[in-house]
Design a protein around this motif. Structure first.
Motif, PDB file in Angstrom:
ATOM      1  N   VAL A  63       0.847  -1.206   0.000  1.00  0.00           N
ATOM      2  CA  VAL A  63       0.000   0.000   0.000  1.00  0.00           C
ATOM      3  C   VAL A  63       0.877   1.249   0.000  1.00  0.00           C
ATOM      4  CG1 VAL A  63      -1.648   1.337   1.372  1.00  0.00           C
ATOM      5  CG2 VAL A  63      -1.999  -1.121   1.070  1.00  0.00           C
ATOM      6  N   GLN A  64       1.919   1.245   0.823  1.00  0.00           N
ATOM      7  CA  GLN A  64       2.818   2.399   0.864  1.00  0.00           C
ATOM      8  C   GLN A  64       3.551   2.596  -0.457  1.00  0.00           C
ATOM      9  OE1 GLN A  64       5.156   1.412   4.352  1.00  0.00           O
ATOM     10  NE2 GLN A  64       3.740   2.466   5.731  1.00  0.00           N
ATOM     11  N   ALA A  65       3.714   1.525  -1.211  1.00  0.00           N
ATOM     12  CA  ALA A  65       4.336   1.638  -2.535  1.00  0.00           C
ATOM     13  C   ALA A  65       3.406   2.280  -3.549  1.00  0.00           C
ATOM     14  CB  ALA A  65       4.769   0.258  -3.032  1.00  0.00           C
ATOM     15  N   GLY A  66       2.109   2.356  -3.228  1.00  0.00           N
ATOM     16  CA  GLY A  66       1.177   3.052  -4.099  1.00  0.00           C
ATOM     17  C   GLY A  66       0.060   2.216  -4.676  1.00  0.00           C
ATOM     18  N   LEU A  67      -0.042   0.940  -4.278  1.00  0.00           N
ATOM     19  CA  LEU A  67      -1.156   0.121  -4.731  1.00  0.00           C
ATOM     20  C   LEU A  67      -2.371   0.378  -3.848  1.00  0.00           C
ATOM     21  CD1 LEU A  67       1.208  -1.215  -6.233  1.00  0.00           C
ATOM     22  CD2 LEU A  67       0.136  -3.435  -5.789  1.00  0.00           C
ATOM     23  N   SER A  68      -3.562   0.222  -4.408  1.00  0.00           N
ATOM     24  CA  SER A  68      -4.778   0.395  -3.621  1.00  0.00           C
ATOM     25  C   SER A  68      -4.958  -0.787  -2.680  1.00  0.00           C
ATOM     26  CB  SER A  68      -5.998   0.509  -4.531  1.00  0.00           C
ATOM     27  OG  SER A  68      -6.302  -0.756  -5.115  1.00  0.00           O
ATOM     28  N   ILE A  69      -5.725  -0.586  -1.630  1.00  0.00           N
ATOM     29  CA  ILE A  69      -5.969  -1.680  -0.684  1.00  0.00           C
ATOM     30  C   ILE A  69      -6.625  -2.879  -1.365  1.00  0.00           C
ATOM     31  CG2 ILE A  69      -7.270  -2.374   1.368  1.00  0.00           C
ATOM     32  CD1 ILE A  69      -6.666   0.349   2.569  1.00  0.00           C
ATOM     33  N   PRO A  70      -7.663  -2.689  -2.205  1.00  0.00           N
ATOM     34  CA  PRO A  70      -8.227  -3.863  -2.885  1.00  0.00           C
ATOM     35  C   PRO A  70      -7.191  -4.604  -3.731  1.00  0.00           C
ATOM     36  CG  PRO A  70      -9.761  -2.038  -3.023  1.00  0.00           C
ATOM     37  CD  PRO A  70      -8.489  -1.488  -2.457  1.00  0.00           C
ATOM     38  N   ASP A  71      -6.326  -3.866  -4.415  1.00  0.00           N
ATOM     39  CA  ASP A  71      -5.303  -4.521  -5.223  1.00  0.00           C
ATOM     40  C   ASP A  71      -4.320  -5.298  -4.361  1.00  0.00           C
ATOM     41  OD1 ASP A  71      -6.195  -3.763  -7.766  1.00  0.00           O
ATOM     42  OD2 ASP A  71      -5.207  -1.812  -7.626  1.00  0.00           O
ATOM     43  N   VAL A  72      -3.980  -4.755  -3.215  1.00  0.00           N
ATOM     44  CA  VAL A  72      -3.056  -5.439  -2.315  1.00  0.00           C
ATOM     45  C   VAL A  72      -3.697  -6.708  -1.762  1.00  0.00           C
ATOM     46  CG1 VAL A  72      -1.866  -5.258  -0.104  1.00  0.00           C
ATOM     47  CG2 VAL A  72      -1.723  -3.385  -1.750  1.00  0.00           C
ATOM     48  N   LEU A  73      -4.967  -6.633  -1.399  1.00  0.00           N
ATOM     49  CA  LEU A  73      -5.656  -7.843  -0.937  1.00  0.00           C
ATOM     50  C   LEU A  73      -5.706  -8.892  -2.037  1.00  0.00           C
ATOM     51  CD1 LEU A  73      -8.604  -6.333   1.143  1.00  0.00           C
ATOM     52  CD2 LEU A  73      -6.614  -7.565   2.014  1.00  0.00           C
ATOM     53  N   ARG A  74      -5.892  -8.481  -3.274  1.00  0.00           N
ATOM     54  CA  ARG A  74      -5.890  -9.439  -4.386  1.00  0.00           C
ATOM     55  C   ARG A  74      -4.530 -10.109  -4.525  1.00  0.00           C
ATOM     56  NH1 ARG A  74      -8.351  -4.749  -7.163  1.00  0.00           N
ATOM     57  NH2 ARG A  74     -10.596  -4.949  -6.837  1.00  0.00           N
ATOM     58  N   SER A  75      -3.454  -9.359  -4.258  1.00  0.00           N
ATOM     59  CA  SER A  75      -2.111  -9.939  -4.395  1.00  0.00           C
ATOM     60  C   SER A  75      -1.891 -11.092  -3.431  1.00  0.00           C
ATOM     61  CB  SER A  75      -1.052  -8.849  -4.169  1.00  0.00           C
ATOM     62  OG  SER A  75      -0.912  -8.530  -2.788  1.00  0.00           O
ATOM     63  N   ALA A  76      -2.613 -11.086  -2.315  1.00  0.00           N
ATOM     64  CA  ALA A  76      -2.455 -12.126  -1.295  1.00  0.00           C
ATOM     65  C   ALA A  76      -3.611 -13.125  -1.299  1.00  0.00           C
ATOM     66  CB  ALA A  76      -2.348 -11.485   0.089  1.00  0.00           C
ATOM     67  N   THR A  77      -4.501 -13.017  -2.272  1.00  0.00           N
ATOM     68  CA  THR A  77      -5.647 -13.934  -2.336  1.00  0.00           C
ATOM     69  C   THR A  77      -5.844 -14.433  -3.764  1.00  0.00           C
ATOM     70  OG1 THR A  77      -7.151 -12.010  -2.533  1.00  0.00           O
ATOM     71  CG2 THR A  77      -6.810 -12.936  -0.319  1.00  0.00           C
ATOM     72  N   ILE A  78      -6.540 -13.671  -4.582  1.00  0.00           N
ATOM     73  CA  ILE A  78      -6.889 -14.116  -5.933  1.00  0.00           C
ATOM     74  C   ILE A  78      -5.653 -14.395  -6.774  1.00  0.00           C
ATOM     75  CG2 ILE A  78      -8.049 -13.477  -8.073  1.00  0.00           C
ATOM     76  CD1 ILE A  78      -9.879 -11.698  -6.402  1.00  0.00           C
ATOM     77  N   HIS A  79      -4.702 -13.460  -6.798  1.00  0.00           N
ATOM     78  CA  HIS A  79      -3.515 -13.657  -7.630  1.00  0.00           C
ATOM     79  C   HIS A  79      -2.724 -14.884  -7.177  1.00  0.00           C
ATOM     80  CE1 HIS A  79      -3.246  -9.201  -9.130  1.00  0.00           C
ATOM     81  NE2 HIS A  79      -4.376  -9.796  -9.456  1.00  0.00           N
ATOM     82  N   ALA A  80      -2.612 -15.050  -5.861  1.00  0.00           N
ATOM     83  CA  ALA A  80      -1.870 -16.195  -5.334  1.00  0.00           C
ATOM     84  C   ALA A  80      -2.542 -17.506  -5.733  1.00  0.00           C
ATOM     85  CB  ALA A  80      -1.767 -16.091  -3.818  1.00  0.00           C
ATOM     86  N   ALA A  81      -3.858 -17.551  -5.617  1.00  0.00           N
ATOM     87  CA  ALA A  81      -4.589 -18.761  -5.977  1.00  0.00           C
ATOM     88  C   ALA A  81      -4.472 -19.040  -7.473  1.00  0.00           C
ATOM     89  CB  ALA A  81      -6.051 -18.620  -5.571  1.00  0.00           C
ATOM     90  N   ARG A  82      -4.555 -17.995  -8.276  1.00  0.00           N
ATOM     91  CA  ARG A  82      -4.469 -18.175  -9.730  1.00  0.00           C
ATOM     92  C   ARG A  82      -3.089 -18.676 -10.122  1.00  0.00           C
ATOM     93  NH1 ARG A  82      -6.002 -12.959 -11.855  1.00  0.00           N
ATOM     94  NH2 ARG A  82      -8.110 -13.611 -11.243  1.00  0.00           N
ATOM     95  N   PHE A  83      -2.043 -18.084  -9.544  1.00  0.00           N
ATOM     96  CA  PHE A  83      -0.692 -18.552  -9.844  1.00  0.00           C
ATOM     97  C   PHE A  83      -0.538 -20.022  -9.481  1.00  0.00           C
ATOM     98  CE2 PHE A  83       3.655 -19.572  -8.925  1.00  0.00           C
ATOM     99  CZ  PHE A  83       4.368 -18.963  -9.952  1.00  0.00           C
ATOM    100  N   SER A  84      -1.122 -20.415  -8.362  1.00  0.00           N
ATOM    101  CA  SER A  84      -0.971 -21.776  -7.845  1.00  0.00           C
ATOM    102  C   SER A  84      -1.900 -22.773  -8.521  1.00  0.00           C
ATOM    103  CB  SER A  84      -1.215 -21.783  -6.326  1.00  0.00           C
ATOM    104  OG  SER A  84      -0.360 -20.859  -5.675  1.00  0.00           O
ATOM    105  N   GLY A  85      -2.761 -22.294  -9.408  1.00  0.00           N
ATOM    106  CA  GLY A  85      -3.646 -23.186 -10.143  1.00  0.00           C
ATOM    107  C   GLY A  85      -4.840 -23.665  -9.359  1.00  0.00           C
ATOM    108  N   VAL A  86      -5.204 -22.935  -8.284  1.00  0.00           N
ATOM    109  CA  VAL A  86      -6.340 -23.351  -7.470  1.00  0.00           C
ATOM    110  C   VAL A  86      -7.383 -22.233  -7.380  1.00  0.00           C
ATOM    111  CG1 VAL A  86      -5.094 -25.078  -6.128  1.00  0.00           C
ATOM    112  CG2 VAL A  86      -5.045 -22.690  -5.382  1.00  0.00           C
ATOM    113  N   ASP A  87      -7.355 -21.309  -8.344  1.00  0.00           N
ATOM    114  CA  ASP A  87      -8.373 -20.259  -8.349  1.00  0.00           C
ATOM    115  C   ASP A  87      -9.743 -20.892  -8.572  1.00  0.00           C
ATOM    116  OD1 ASP A  87      -7.013 -20.809 -10.826  1.00  0.00           O
ATOM    117  OD2 ASP A  87      -8.271 -19.312 -11.804  1.00  0.00           O
ATOM    118  N   GLY A  88     -10.720 -20.277  -7.945  1.00  0.00           N
ATOM    119  CA  GLY A  88     -12.066 -20.838  -7.945  1.00  0.00           C
ATOM    120  C   GLY A  88     -12.331 -21.690  -6.715  1.00  0.00           C
TER     121      GLY A  88
END
Length: 465
Positions: free
Chosen positions: A380-405
């Protein structure tokens, strides 16, 4: 040979352990943080059966629904906020206590990037419900090249697989595949032939390459040849500075860190545009900048109560950077100069994100679990929005790991990996620390349970110290 992979363990978890043992639960009157939309769905009921989210409905419809699901255990969480389980996409757990610390802190998925046989064992035990820990995805032992002549005193080789040729790369890819690892992690000094052997054989087998960007390969080639994940930002620095910059990035970490002060922003625009053409995830590991920060910042970090849980080897590095191989040529003035370059690193993160490059939250340092919350603040301090930061630790992580959904979102049909918070993280990202309860695969651990587990770990840690 039967190969036990993370996806196999994940399937075991879905269809056995939690289906047998998890309660059927109604989380009543919660506020659901929708990480996809970046909004809050107020006053909802979440019905959980067999470890999965069966249904989500407005709380004002609860009376009829409760009749329909009369066997559910009802937990009143009025006023609480629920987020998906968090992920740390760059960890190095040494002990099983490290795994438990992550879960206590709401980190329910993790990507471990320096694998050993014990990590394969832990992954299977977690998947079978025999051990408390996050869902683990594993890279094998780090694959590195031999240090350049004269650099042996600055480059760590302990625990690395050192290879030079294409054939050695092919053999190493096969060995890590057969061992059951999910990824191959490459490092800074790997020569091009060895890298090509790893990445091509890895692609054939289905064990992709991620990690650092080997200096000889360069980020442009790593993107083109199929590396799927980039750790830290240091692999970009070669292409971001002019040839006549006062500090040119070389093989040592000091030169690559100090060069960030001299980034040419025109080069940044070009590199970001190139990077955006590829579906390659970047994990900036903002919190790990501590290794290169001025000493007062390090001391402040070590004075925190949770620093008790920092692994001994991490603490040893932070307390004796001059005696640490890869930090030994930094002076205190160099740490000040490195910190001056952090702003440009933040600008690069913003530029990557703005171009649609997926960002992953990962820490590369402990205390595990606690540090992930610091990483979210740092992003967040780097300039990303809070929703985007939460996605980095949830949706993006799951998608990278192949377990999205299945994880990373709160929706019908997903696994019930949830963190119940006392305050809204969309109002302040620091509220991810305000954990009231953790649910993993439908199993609930309330604050009292989490505190008791933390007390046990604390006592064990004090005995070791």
């Amino acid at each position: 040979m039967f190969r036990i992979t993370a996806s196999y363990c994940f399937a075991i978890l879905l269809f056995t352990a939690f289906n047998v043992h998890a309660d059927s639960i109604l989380l009543s009157n919660v506020h659901i943080v929708d990480v996809v939309k970046g909004t809050v769905q107020k006053q909802q009921d979440i019905y959980i059966r067999d470890g999965n989210i069966l249904e989500i409905s407005p709380h004002d419809a609860a009376s009829g629904q409760a009749d329909a699901h009369a066997d559910l255990r009802v937990i009143d969480y009025s006023g609480k906020f629920v987020i998906p389980g968090l992920w740390d996409m760059h960890v190095h757990p040494d002990t099983t206590d490290d795994l438990e610390l992550m879960v206590i802190n709401g980190v329910l998925g993790a990507r471990s990037l320096m694998g050993e046989a014990k990590h394969l064992k832990w992954r299977a035990e977690v998947a079978l419900g025999q051990r408390i820990g996050p869902r683990l995805f594993l890279a094998g032992p780090i694959v590195e090249g031999h240090p350049p002549e004269g650099m042996e005193g600055l480059i760590t080789t302990k625990g690395r697989r050192l290879i030079s040729t294409e054939e050695e790369g092919v053999q190493e890819a096969r060995a890590q595949y057969q061992a059951g690892f999910d990824y191959i992690k490459v490092y800074n000094n790997l020569p091009i032939p060895a890298y090509r052997g790893l990445i091509e054989e890895g692609q054939r087998l289905g064990i992709p390459v991620l990690g650092h960007v080997p200096i000889e390969v360069g980020l442009d080639n790593a993107l083109r040849w199929g590396q799927i994940g980039i750790e830290h930002l240091r692999g970009s620095i070669q292409l971001l500075v002019d040839d006549n910059a006062p500090e040119k990035p070389g093989n040592d970490l000091r030169s690559r860190m100090l060069a960030w002060q001299y980034v040419n922003e025109a080069h940044m625009s070009d590199l970001v545009e190139l990077t955006s053409r590829y579906d390659v995830y970047h994990c900036p590991t903002v919190v790990a900048r501590l290794f290169f920060s001025p000493s007062p910042r390090v001391q402040e970090y070590l004075s925190r109560p949770e620093s008790l849980f920092i692994q001994p080897r991490w603490r040893g590095i932070l307390e004796d950077r001059a005696g640490t191989k890869w930090l030994s040529n930094f002076s205190e003035a160099d740490f000040e100069s490195a910190a001056a370059g952090f702003k440009m690193m933040d600008a690069y993160i913003r530029a990557l994100h703005g171009a649609g490059v997926p960002i992953l939250a990962g820490t590369d340092m402990g205390p595990w679990g606690f540090s992930l919350h610091d990483e979210l603040v740092g992003l967040v301090q780097a300039g990303l929005s809070i929703p985007d930061v939460l996605r980095s630790a949830t949706i993006h992580a799951a998608r990278f790991s192949g377990v999205d959904g299945k994880v990373g979102e709160i929706k019908t049909g997903a696994i019930a990996d949830l963190v119940i918070l006392d305050a809204n993280p969309l109002a302040d990202i620091r509220n991810t620390r305000e954990i009231h309860a953790v649910m993993q695969g439908g199993r609930i651990m309330d604050r009292n349970t989490l505190d008791k587990r933390l007390e046990i770990l604390e006592s064990a840690q004090r005995l070791q110290n």
